[in-house]
Write an enzyme that holds these catalytic residues in place. Structure first.
Site, PDB file in Angstrom:
ATOM      1  N   THR A 136      -5.556   4.206   2.714  1.00 16.97           N
ATOM      2  CA  THR A 136      -4.604   3.118   2.514  1.00 16.97           C
ATOM      3  C   THR A 136      -5.254   2.091   1.603  1.00 16.97           C
ATOM      4  O   THR A 136      -6.207   1.407   1.992  1.00 16.97           O
ATOM      5  CB  THR A 136      -4.216   2.461   3.846  1.00 16.97           C
ATOM      6  OG1 THR A 136      -3.585   3.435   4.674  1.00 16.97           O
ATOM      7  CG2 THR A 136      -3.245   1.309   3.615  1.00 16.97           C
ATOM      8  N   LYS A 177       3.197   2.532   2.020  1.00 18.69           N
ATOM      9  CA  LYS A 177       2.315   2.404   3.182  1.00 18.69           C
ATOM     10  C   LYS A 177       2.113   0.941   3.560  1.00 18.69           C
ATOM     11  O   LYS A 177       2.092   0.595   4.751  1.00 18.69           O
ATOM     12  CB  LYS A 177       0.972   3.066   2.886  1.00 18.69           C
ATOM     13  CG  LYS A 177      -0.048   2.950   4.016  1.00 18.69           C
ATOM     14  CD  LYS A 177       0.457   3.599   5.298  1.00 18.69           C
ATOM     15  CE  LYS A 177      -0.479   3.334   6.482  1.00 18.69           C
ATOM     16  NZ  LYS A 177      -1.775   3.988   6.354  1.00 18.69           N
ATOM     17  N   LYS A 207      -6.478  -5.689   7.110  1.00 15.99           N
ATOM     18  CA  LYS A 207      -6.636  -5.395   5.682  1.00 15.99           C
ATOM     19  C   LYS A 207      -5.311  -5.002   5.057  1.00 15.99           C
ATOM     20  O   LYS A 207      -4.956  -5.453   3.963  1.00 15.99           O
ATOM     21  CB  LYS A 207      -7.678  -4.287   5.507  1.00 15.99           C
ATOM     22  CG  LYS A 207      -7.868  -3.782   4.082  1.00 15.99           C
ATOM     23  CD  LYS A 207      -7.110  -2.479   3.809  1.00 15.99           C
ATOM     24  CE  LYS A 207      -7.562  -1.349   4.710  1.00 15.99           C
ATOM     25  NZ  LYS A 207      -6.856  -0.075   4.408  1.00 15.99           N
TER      26      LYS A 207
END
Length: 306
Positions: free
Chosen positions: A139, A214, A282
């Site tokens: 990701t 995502k 994150k």
């Protein structure tokens, strides 16, 4: 234009691998597999997997169990030991994995580590030559995905980004949703592996689309988990039973697999990480950054990030 978009966003049907297809036929009909069926089952690509974190190790384990010849690499070699004991090979560098395998997957923790695996000494890029295939399931932001794709393609390689929706349990059980974008021929080549690792594959178009999807998915997830945790905290401090709160949510429009999974664990004080908080934070930070780039205010996401 709308028709083309629908075609691009359509999920890729999951197909049984050749090995599983003839095995199921044998079970159902009692037939003996033919030589051709056995040869087809054995004609699998050699697979590399880089990154033995929670997600990477679970996906690599499924590939091993499905009969793929798998070569592993991890920065801390000891993390490879459980899968080495199951028959996987272990290489010293990402470069060595790329050189030895038909197709290489990677799942690392963040954009910095994704870049280091590719551009560092003995990295993926050093092993790329014409026709080599690299699939990054990390990701990351779209800038990172595009940077890696450009470098891989400059040496004649093929690149696909394929971040996943799902955490530890879906990875272990092969129930991930795979968000692929980039080289469509590589998506076809990787599909037998995707079918082992996930329950559905979406092909989203050009590199960067997978990263954006995502981040949207993980942003929505983070906001919902924050809402659930605040609701349970408020309700219990106001004298309500946590189990009653969950029962009411289960019967209404807010019922969801996410709440059903996370709510009871919160009430039990079970905070064992399936998806470490630092990675969730994150992702939501990257989503907020994306909002700033495209001019979309995200006040709730920004609050959840804080």
């Amino acid at each position: 234009a709308s028709g083309r978009r629908a075609q691009v966003l359509a999920p890729v049907p999951r197909k049984p691998t050749p090995r599983n297809a003839w095995r199921r036929s044998v079970r159902e009909t009692g037939a003996v597999a033919t030589k051709g069926q056995r040869e087809e089952a054995m004609a699998k690509p050699t697979v590399g997997y880089l990154g033995m974190g929670i997600m990477g190790s679970a996906m690599a384990n499924r590939l091993i169990d499905a009969g793929f010849d798998v070569t592993l690499w991890n920065r801390t070699t000891e993390r490879c030991d459980p899968l080495k004991a199951k028959g996987a090979k272990v290489a010293d560098t990402p470069q060595a994995v790329v050189e030895a395998c038909d197709i290489v997957f990677a799942c690392t923790s963040d954009p910095e580590s994704a870049r280091k695996v590719v551009f560092g000494e003995g990295g993926v890029l050093a092993g790329i030559s014409a026709g080599k295939k690299y699939v990054d399931m990390s990701t990351v932001d779209e800038e990172c995905a595009i940077e890696i794709a450009t470098a891989i393609k400059s040496k004649g390689g093929l690149f696909l980004e394929a971040p996943v929706s799902g955490s530890k349990a879906p990875a272990v059980n092969g129930q991930l949703v795979i968000l692929a974008a980039g080289d469509e021929s590589l998506r076809s080549d990787a599909q037998p592996c995707f079918d082992v690792m996930g329950k559905k594959t979406f092909f989203l178009g050009e590199v960067g689309a997978g990263a954006r999807m995502k981040l949207v998915v993980n942003m929505v997830m983070a906001i919902n988990i924050e809402a659930l945790s605040e609701g349970l905290a408020l309700g219990q401090k106001a004298g309500l039973k946590g189990s009653d709160i969950m029962a009411v949510l289960e019967e209404g429009a807010l019922k969801s697999p996410l709440y059903s999974l996370k709510g009871p664990k919160m009430l039990e004080g079970d905070y064992a990480p399936n998806f470490p908080l630092k990675h969730q934070q994150k992702d939501i930070r990257l989503a907020v950054d994306l909002g700033q780039k495209v001019g979309q205010p995200l006040p709730v996401a920004a609050a959840a990030n804080e």
